[in-house]
Design a protein around this motif. Structure first.
Motif, mmCIF file in Angstrom:
data_model
loop_
_atom_site.group_PDB
_atom_site.id
_atom_site.type_symbol
_atom_site.label_atom_id
_atom_site.label_comp_id
_atom_site.label_asym_id
_atom_site.label_seq_id
_atom_site.Cartn_x
_atom_site.Cartn_y
_atom_site.Cartn_z
ATOM 1 N N SER A 32 -57.259 -47.436 25.251
ATOM 2 C CA SER A 32 -58.222 -48.106 26.109
ATOM 3 C C SER A 32 -57.609 -49.328 26.781
ATOM 4 O O SER A 32 -57.861 -49.599 27.952
ATOM 5 C CB SER A 32 -59.447 -48.518 25.295
ATOM 6 O OG SER A 32 -60.399 -49.160 26.111
ATOM 7 N N ALA A 111 -64.893 -47.905 24.669
ATOM 8 C CA ALA A 111 -63.471 -47.590 24.539
ATOM 9 C C ALA A 111 -63.260 -46.087 24.377
ATOM 10 O O ALA A 111 -62.398 -45.487 25.032
ATOM 11 C CB ALA A 111 -62.867 -48.335 23.357
ATOM 12 N N ARG A 114 -63.818 -44.343 27.701
ATOM 13 C CA ARG A 114 -62.664 -44.433 28.605
ATOM 14 C C ARG A 114 -61.565 -43.468 28.180
ATOM 15 O O ARG A 114 -60.925 -42.826 29.005
ATOM 16 C CB ARG A 114 -62.122 -45.861 28.629
ATOM 17 C CG ARG A 114 -62.963 -46.842 29.425
ATOM 18 C CD ARG A 114 -62.242 -48.157 29.633
ATOM 19 N NE ARG A 114 -62.065 -48.902 28.401
ATOM 20 C CZ ARG A 114 -62.966 -49.748 27.919
ATOM 21 N NH1 ARG A 114 -64.107 -49.940 28.569
ATOM 22 N NH2 ARG A 114 -62.738 -50.405 26.793
#
Length: 208
Positions: A32, A111, A114
């Motif tokens: 991330s 996170a 992503r």
């Protein structure tokens, strides 16, 4: 000479079964923040203070680690959407709750969200993960069919509705979590605003 083992350093930080979860968590954080290029099993072993060989008991290669991350993320996302849909009647109401759960999950696990959108992560996805995604797509299609049977957008092409639903849900999750959109859009990225946006498509017109 180092005394680290696959159980962790002398402070007992990693008992049986904990190292895998620690590796996954650190990998998600690294991906991330820094991207795939910075991901290294040896570097994670150093950071977690275990031997270089310890991570290999869980992930033989970096590709294995990336697939495991994708599986964990997708499993978590699908569990959240399934739980939200479970108590809703089949059709547009279920679709709406699934979409909202998707966005809420992305907010809570930004996170992970992503990371599973990273093409380099998904490139290492194995057949079982693709089967999970295909099953979720089939569920969405079934609920679209049920909703149309109830009068929701009954004249629209089901394939077009499916593409619109997936694009809207995924796009809304990105707007809700990506810093690129936060500053220029401001309050338009609040949960209330994004819910209203989803409802432009997913409102139950048949009950109005």
């Amino acid at each position: 000479m180092s005394t680290s083992t696959d159980q962790g350093s002398a402070d007992g930080a990693y008992h049986h079964g904990n190292l895998r979860e620690a590796l996954l968590g650190l990998a998600v954080e690294t991906l991330s923040d820094s991207g795939v290029e910075q991901l290294s099993l040896r570097a994670m072993a150093r950071e977690l203070d275990v031997s270089h060989a310890a991570p290999l008991r869980h992930f033989k290669t970096k590709a294995d680690l990336l697939n495991a991350i994708a599986v964990e993320g997708v499993k978590s996302l699908l569990a959240a959407t399934s739980a939200a849909a479970a108590d809703q009647p089949s059709g547009v109401r279920r679709l709406r709750h699934m979409a909202l759960a998707y966005v809420d999950w992305a907010r809570e696990h930004a996170a992970f969200h992503r990371v599973i959108r990273n093409p380099e992560v998904m490139r290492h996805a194995t057949a079982p993960l693709h089967e999970m995604l295909a099953e979720f797509a089939s569920l969405q299609r079934r609920e679209i069919s049920a909703a149309q049977g109830q009068g929701w957008r009954a004249d629209a092409d089901a394939d077009v509705l499916f593409v619109h639903l997936v694009s809207l849900t995924a796009g809304t999750a990105i707007v809700a979590t990506d810093a690129m959109y936060q500053a220029p859009m401001g309050a338009a990225t609040s949960r209330e605003a994004l819910t209203a946006s989803l409802d432009l498509f997913l409102s139950d017109r048949s009950s109005s």
